[in-house]
Design a protein around this motif. Structure first.
Motif, mmCIF file in Angstrom:
data_model
loop_
_atom_site.group_PDB
_atom_site.id
_atom_site.type_symbol
_atom_site.label_atom_id
_atom_site.label_comp_id
_atom_site.label_asym_id
_atom_site.label_seq_id
_atom_site.Cartn_x
_atom_site.Cartn_y
_atom_site.Cartn_z
ATOM 1 N N ARG A 108 3.746 -4.470 -5.681
ATOM 2 C CA ARG A 108 3.946 -5.825 -5.174
ATOM 3 C C ARG A 108 5.045 -5.808 -4.120
ATOM 4 N NH1 ARG A 108 1.433 -9.185 -8.931
ATOM 5 N NH2 ARG A 108 1.170 -8.281 -11.015
ATOM 6 N N TYR A 109 4.819 -6.571 -3.051
ATOM 7 C CA TYR A 109 5.842 -6.748 -2.016
ATOM 8 C C TYR A 109 5.743 -8.176 -1.520
ATOM 9 C CZ TYR A 109 8.685 -6.050 2.151
ATOM 10 O OH TYR A 109 9.670 -6.144 3.108
ATOM 11 N N GLN A 162 7.789 0.685 -14.948
ATOM 12 C CA GLN A 162 8.113 -0.250 -13.871
ATOM 13 C C GLN A 162 9.273 0.277 -13.038
ATOM 14 O OE1 GLN A 162 8.805 -4.129 -15.578
ATOM 15 N NE2 GLN A 162 6.630 -4.492 -15.929
ATOM 16 N N PHE A 163 9.135 0.133 -11.706
ATOM 17 C CA PHE A 163 10.174 0.528 -10.767
ATOM 18 C C PHE A 163 10.510 -0.674 -9.880
ATOM 19 C CE2 PHE A 163 7.859 4.407 -11.758
ATOM 20 C CZ PHE A 163 8.876 5.322 -11.995
ATOM 21 N N PRO A 164 11.657 -1.340 -10.101
ATOM 22 C CA PRO A 164 12.049 -2.435 -9.204
ATOM 23 C C PRO A 164 12.392 -1.883 -7.823
ATOM 24 C CG PRO A 164 13.260 -2.508 -11.292
ATOM 25 C CD PRO A 164 12.584 -1.176 -11.224
ATOM 26 N N LEU A 165 11.944 -2.581 -6.789
ATOM 27 C CA LEU A 165 12.180 -2.171 -5.411
ATOM 28 C C LEU A 165 12.606 -3.387 -4.594
ATOM 29 C CD1 LEU A 165 9.015 0.060 -4.940
ATOM 30 C CD2 LEU A 165 11.360 0.887 -5.079
ATOM 31 N N PRO A 166 13.230 -3.177 -3.430
ATOM 32 C CA PRO A 166 13.608 -4.315 -2.586
ATOM 33 C C PRO A 166 12.405 -5.206 -2.280
ATOM 34 C CG PRO A 166 14.611 -2.304 -1.765
ATOM 35 C CD PRO A 166 13.667 -1.892 -2.852
ATOM 36 N N GLN A 167 12.490 -6.462 -2.702
ATOM 37 C CA GLN A 167 11.445 -7.464 -2.470
ATOM 38 C C GLN A 167 10.117 -7.105 -3.134
ATOM 39 O OE1 GLN A 167 12.455 -7.420 2.006
ATOM 40 N NE2 GLN A 167 11.666 -9.485 1.673
ATOM 41 N N TYR A 216 0.838 -1.212 0.000
ATOM 42 C CA TYR A 216 0.000 0.000 0.000
ATOM 43 C C TYR A 216 0.868 1.257 0.000
ATOM 44 C CZ TYR A 216 -2.877 3.728 2.045
ATOM 45 O OH TYR A 216 -3.494 4.925 2.309
ATOM 46 N N TRP A 217 1.892 1.279 0.843
ATOM 47 C CA TRP A 217 2.730 2.476 0.920
ATOM 48 C C TRP A 217 3.625 2.618 -0.307
ATOM 49 C CZ3 TRP A 217 1.186 6.248 3.598
ATOM 50 C CH2 TRP A 217 0.487 6.046 4.789
ATOM 51 N N TYR A 218 3.984 1.510 -0.938
ATOM 52 C CA TYR A 218 4.680 1.605 -2.220
ATOM 53 C C TYR A 218 3.788 2.325 -3.238
ATOM 54 C CZ TYR A 218 8.762 -1.427 -1.366
ATOM 55 O OH TYR A 218 9.956 -1.951 -0.937
ATOM 56 N N ALA A 219 2.494 1.944 -3.279
ATOM 57 C CA ALA A 219 1.554 2.572 -4.215
ATOM 58 C C ALA A 219 1.371 4.048 -3.896
ATOM 59 C CB ALA A 219 0.211 1.843 -4.180
#
Length: 324
Positions: A294-295, A85-90, A48-51
């Motif tokens: 996604r996480y 697209q933004f790759p993020l940790p996990q 949610y906080w990524y979004a």
């Protein structure tokens, strides 16, 4: 101790051990379930906080875009990229922006004081409905147009092909029309004449700006798929082929001023009214942001309606969770 008593004691001990084992197993299972539940909540919150972070990034980026481009918005700018697209940790953030002024704002059909302008907009809207790819027959287009106007206006008078309170009260289950501006495009499904067989082709051409009956179409951000929106803005004198030709032959960086578009031979030949000319623009105030974050195993989707005001302030008008 007699052997019989020893046997009974042994059975009781075994029963107690079995009972303790069952209780311990159940406690362990519940503990694992609680741990997994906490992990799921944590992962969903992180998604949610990524979004929300993607939304804030979009607010800042769109504001900077308008400031640098002097308000001119076109499809050759970074915002129009497909599935960013933004790759993020996990995890991962996928985002897509749409121009909310390259579609027809249904709230614009709410009648105003200028009856001539109301009539011209209705004629353009019906012409769009009857054009490809929607291809609604003339009678059904009249029904949907009049029913939408009755849904949006605040009077009880029913238009020739429209519907008012009695029509909706007789349905199962019964309900009442809004008699005011729409808040979400999903309301269209409740309007008389909005048949499912047409909605799939029609929905990409439509949008709703909550609490806003103004409508201006950005001629720089239309695609060949949304080109029929030009018919609603310019009137029945424009064909789908002409609209698609205008879009496909548009300069790579769009028209820098709406007068450049109005000066085209195909447009100047239409003898547009001032109200019709004012519906055209080369800038955009409203954008729709589709985000999927996604996480780990969690996924969160959100759609945000964003407004950028005169290159000075950007804000979120509404959010819708799910979809995309």
């Amino acid at each position: 101790m007699p052997s019989r008593n020893r046997g009974v004691a042994l059975v009781m001990v075994l029963m107690v051990v079995a009972l303790v084992a069952i209780v311990a197993t159940e406690m362990g299972s519940r503990l694992q379930l609680q741990i997994q539940r906490v992990v799921n909540i944590k992962d969903n919150n992180q998604a949610y906080w990524y979004a929300m972070g993607a939304e804030q990034f979009a607010l800042k980026s769109l504001l900077e875009l308008q400031q640098k481009a002097d308000g001119v918005v076109h499809r050759n700018q970074p915002w129009a990229a497909e599935d960013i697209q933004f790759p993020l940790p996990q995890g991962m953030i996928e985002a897509r922006l749409e121009d909310a002024q390259s579609c027809f704002n249904l709230n614009a059909l709410q009648p105003g004081e200028d009856q001539g302008a109301n009539q011209r907009l209705s004629e353009g809207f019906k012409a769009m409905l009857q054009s490809e790819p929607v291809s609604i027959p003339s009678y059904e287009a009249d029904v949907l147009n009049d029913s939408l106007i009755d849904w949006l206006d605040d009077d009880p008078r029913m238009r020739p092909y429209g519907a008012e309170d009695p029509d909706y009260e007789s349905r199962v289950p019964p309900y009442l029309p809004a008699n005011g501006l729409m808040v979400n495009l999903s309301e269209l499904r409740m309007v008389n004449g909005a048949e499912p067989e047409y909605l799939q082709a029609l929905m990409p051409l439509l949008c709703v700006l909550p609490g806003n009956s103004e409508w201006r179409v950005n001629v720089n951000t239309l695609t060949e798929q949304t080109a029929p929106v030009l018919i609603a803005a310019l009137g029945p004198g424009v064909t789908v082929e002409t609209a698609k030709s205008l879009v496909s032959n548009r300069p790579p960086d769009g028209w820098q001023d709406v007068s450049d578009f109005l000066g085209l031979p195909e447009i100047s030949a239409l003898s547009l009214t001032e109200q019709q000319k004012q519906r055209l623009t080369v800038t955009t105030e409203h954008f729709i942001l589709h985000t999927r974050a996604r996480y780990n195993e969690a996924s969160f989707s959100m759609t945000s309606l964003i407004r950028v005001s005169d290159g000075k302030q950007s804000s979120v008008i509404s959010r819708e969770f799910g979809g995309y």
